[in-house]
Design a protein around this motif. Sequence first.
Motif, PDB file in Angstrom:
ATOM      1  N   HIS A   1      28.602  69.586  34.615  1.00  0.00           N
ATOM      2  CA  HIS A   1      27.735  68.542  35.164  1.00  0.00           C
ATOM      3  C   HIS A   1      27.880  67.292  34.296  1.00  0.00           C
ATOM      4  N   PHE A   2      28.427  66.226  34.859  1.00  0.00           N
ATOM      5  CA  PHE A   2      28.665  64.993  34.110  1.00  0.00           C
ATOM      6  C   PHE A   2      27.587  63.928  34.324  1.00  0.00           C
ATOM      7  N   VAL A   3      27.128  63.824  35.568  1.00  0.00           N
ATOM      8  CA  VAL A   3      26.147  62.791  35.924  1.00  0.00           C
ATOM      9  C   VAL A   3      25.029  63.442  36.716  1.00  0.00           C
ATOM     10  N   LYS A   4      23.788  63.184  36.312  1.00  0.00           N
ATOM     11  CA  LYS A   4      22.627  63.733  37.005  1.00  0.00           C
ATOM     12  C   LYS A   4      21.708  62.593  37.408  1.00  0.00           C
ATOM     13  N   ASN A   5      21.473  62.477  38.698  1.00  0.00           N
ATOM     14  CA  ASN A   5      20.615  61.413  39.236  1.00  0.00           C
ATOM     15  C   ASN A   5      21.018  60.033  38.714  1.00  0.00           C
ATOM     16  N   GLY A   6      22.334  59.823  38.659  1.00  0.00           N
ATOM     17  CA  GLY A   6      22.851  58.524  38.250  1.00  0.00           C
ATOM     18  C   GLY A   6      23.013  58.322  36.763  1.00  0.00           C
ATOM     19  N   GLU A   7      22.538  59.257  35.937  1.00  0.00           N
ATOM     20  CA  GLU A   7      22.606  59.114  34.490  1.00  0.00           C
ATOM     21  C   GLU A   7      23.732  59.987  33.932  1.00  0.00           C
ATOM     22  N   VAL A   8      24.612  59.359  33.151  1.00  0.00           N
ATOM     23  CA  VAL A   8      25.690  60.119  32.507  1.00  0.00           C
ATOM     24  C   VAL A   8      25.098  61.006  31.419  1.00  0.00           C
ATOM     25  N   LEU A   9      25.385  62.285  31.493  1.00  0.00           N
ATOM     26  CA  LEU A   9      24.847  63.235  30.523  1.00  0.00           C
ATOM     27  C   LEU A   9      25.570  63.101  29.181  1.00  0.00           C
ATOM     28  N   PRO A  10      24.908  63.410  28.080  1.00  0.00           N
ATOM     29  CA  PRO A  10      25.497  63.217  26.745  1.00  0.00           C
ATOM     30  C   PRO A  10      26.757  64.045  26.524  1.00  0.00           C
ATOM     31  N   GLY A  11      27.665  63.495  25.728  1.00  0.00           N
ATOM     32  CA  GLY A  11      28.828  64.244  25.273  1.00  0.00           C
ATOM     33  C   GLY A  11      30.095  64.069  26.064  1.00  0.00           C
ATOM     34  N   TRP A  12      30.047  63.291  27.158  1.00  0.00           N
ATOM     35  CA  TRP A  12      31.214  63.191  28.033  1.00  0.00           C
ATOM     36  C   TRP A  12      31.927  61.846  27.951  1.00  0.00           C
ATOM     37  N   THR A  13      31.531  60.966  27.043  1.00  0.00           N
ATOM     38  CA  THR A  13      32.161  59.654  26.911  1.00  0.00           C
ATOM     39  C   THR A  13      32.430  59.347  25.446  1.00  0.00           C
ATOM     40  N   GLY A  14      33.245  58.300  25.213  1.00  0.00           N
ATOM     41  CA  GLY A  14      33.507  57.825  23.867  1.00  0.00           C
ATOM     42  C   GLY A  14      34.369  58.757  23.040  1.00  0.00           C
ATOM     43  N   PRO A  15      34.448  58.521  21.726  1.00  0.00           N
ATOM     44  CA  PRO A  15      35.278  59.353  20.839  1.00  0.00           C
ATOM     45  C   PRO A  15      34.920  60.835  20.870  1.00  0.00           C
ATOM     46  N   GLU A  16      33.639  61.139  21.013  1.00  0.00           N
ATOM     47  CA  GLU A  16      33.201  62.535  21.061  1.00  0.00           C
ATOM     48  C   GLU A  16      33.875  63.290  22.200  1.00  0.00           C
ATOM     49  N   ALA A  17      34.004  62.618  23.354  1.00  0.00           N
ATOM     50  CA  ALA A  17      34.605  63.270  24.519  1.00  0.00           C
ATOM     51  C   ALA A  17      36.088  63.534  24.315  1.00  0.00           C
ATOM     52  N   VAL A  18      36.772  62.645  23.611  1.00  0.00           N
ATOM     53  CA  VAL A  18      38.203  62.831  23.367  1.00  0.00           C
ATOM     54  C   VAL A  18      38.433  64.058  22.499  1.00  0.00           C
ATOM     55  N   GLU A  19      37.666  64.194  21.430  1.00  0.00           N
ATOM     56  CA  GLU A  19      37.837  65.345  20.555  1.00  0.00           C
ATOM     57  C   GLU A  19      37.476  66.643  21.276  1.00  0.00           C
ATOM     58  N   LYS A  20      36.427  66.597  22.081  1.00  0.00           N
ATOM     59  CA  LYS A  20      36.045  67.776  22.862  1.00  0.00           C
ATOM     60  C   LYS A  20      37.165  68.153  23.840  1.00  0.00           C
ATOM     61  N   ALA A  21      37.782  67.145  24.443  1.00  0.00           N
ATOM     62  CA  ALA A  21      38.874  67.388  25.399  1.00  0.00           C
ATOM     63  C   ALA A  21      40.107  67.963  24.710  1.00  0.00           C
ATOM     64  N   ARG A  22      40.402  67.504  23.496  1.00  0.00           N
ATOM     65  CA  ARG A  22      41.527  68.068  22.737  1.00  0.00           C
ATOM     66  C   ARG A  22      41.330  69.574  22.524  1.00  0.00           C
ATOM     67  N   ARG A  23      40.117  69.942  22.144  1.00  0.00           N
ATOM     68  CA  ARG A  23      39.840  71.363  21.922  1.00  0.00           C
ATOM     69  C   ARG A  23      39.945  72.150  23.218  1.00  0.00           C
ATOM     70  N   ARG A  24      39.428  71.575  24.298  1.00  0.00           N
ATOM     71  CA  ARG A  24      39.490  72.257  25.583  1.00  0.00           C
ATOM     72  C   ARG A  24      40.944  72.464  26.020  1.00  0.00           C
ATOM     73  N   HIS A  25      41.781  71.472  25.781  1.00  0.00           N
ATOM     74  CA  HIS A  25      43.173  71.619  26.207  1.00  0.00           C
ATOM     75  C   HIS A  25      43.877  72.728  25.445  1.00  0.00           C
TER      76      HIS A  25
END
Length: 442
Positions: A390-414
């Motif tokens: 779940h990325f966006v709820k009622n128009g609000e972007v949920l924490p952790g899915w943008t910016g530098p934090e999201a890139v590092e999280k995506a590296r681990r996921r890959h």
Amino acid sequence: MSTSAGWERPRTSLHTDHYELTMLQAALHSGAAHRKSVFEAFARRLPDGRRYGVVAGTGRILEGLADFRFGPAELEFLERTGVVDSLTLDYLENFSFSGDIWGYQEGETYFPNSPLLIVESTFAEACILETYILSVLNHDSAIASAASRMVSAAGSRPCIEMGSRRTHEEAAVGAARSAVIAGFNSTSNLEAGLRYGLKTVGTAAHSFTLLHDSEREAFAAQIAALGPGTSLLVDTYDVETGVRTAVDLAGDALGAVRLDSGDLVAQAQWVRRLLDDLGNVNTKIVVTSDLDEFAIAALQSAPVDSYGVGTSLVTGSGAPTASMVYKLVSRQDKDGTFIPVAKAAKNKTSMGGRKYALRKLNERGIATHELVGIGHRPEDDGNDRQLLHHFVKNGEVLPGWTGPEAVEKARRRHRASLAELPGVVKRMQRGEPAIPTVYEEI
């Protein structure tokens, strides 16, 4: 929404096609614009011969969502050029996305018909996001998919993204971000470093050597400015002379030499021997020169320490788009119930209905297939993995899915996602998708 300090996002609302807004206008007039709808982004197929794709760009979409607004300049343009009428202008003036967005995490591997991004909102809201979503997803996922193959071919040797000069300036930032998600160690792009906290690297080009009266003078100037641990480009003139000059000036503290032309396999082998004979056993060899995953694989036997990749990476290594589409798959009927909808063309089939996806794993934790439930969540038998977040709820972007934090999280996921796929994904040979996609209907 998290971004690095010093960068302001541009407005994204007119990064769209004319017909998105004329559809909106017609739907407002018919009264259907506010029907609850479900749109889905997916790829009907992988690039020819590829065994998997990699999701990237979601974070950039979510960052841009906050600025998908129609201010005075955009509204004046639309009115002056007659793109839409006054009713539609009134709607756009107050537009902000208020729905929900689900999808595969960035860095996740995907296969044909994987429901990569699901937008739940009114038809009006989802419709005008179509082009923006597809332009980012198609570009970034194509780059990440190519980058993943290159990293796999490189093994433990790091890859450097250096393709900014071969693509549009804003696409270069997305390419750098996508490459790092897929396992690249660093990028030459400073804007990507600012926005997403990526490691940036770079030393000098041939022009720096040519600027000076001699190669020795150029190397001396670079060492004086950057220290002996720098990387010296040794093929402007004669490679052997360049290596000897570099070692003479920097000694055994010389960080690296870079090779950018010629037979890289043979050249790397004798340069390694020369460096070792000169006492520079710790000086590394960096190779560049129009590398792709096949050239990197061919260099496996060569004593290369890292690869710099440019043109082939930022053009998707032969697949510059992920060929994703964005389709209405479900909408609310007049009685309030949701009904599946789909285009019926024989050569462009779509499966109607809201999707839920599960990665089925065997007892050893290896993926066997992608299970996509239509209108329901497939049952997890205990060791399977849910793919939709779940990325966006009622128009609000949920924490952790943008910016530098999201890139590092995506590296681990890959890394984790690739590790659970069958070993066939590491092969460069053409083949079928590594696992099949199976639909499960109620």
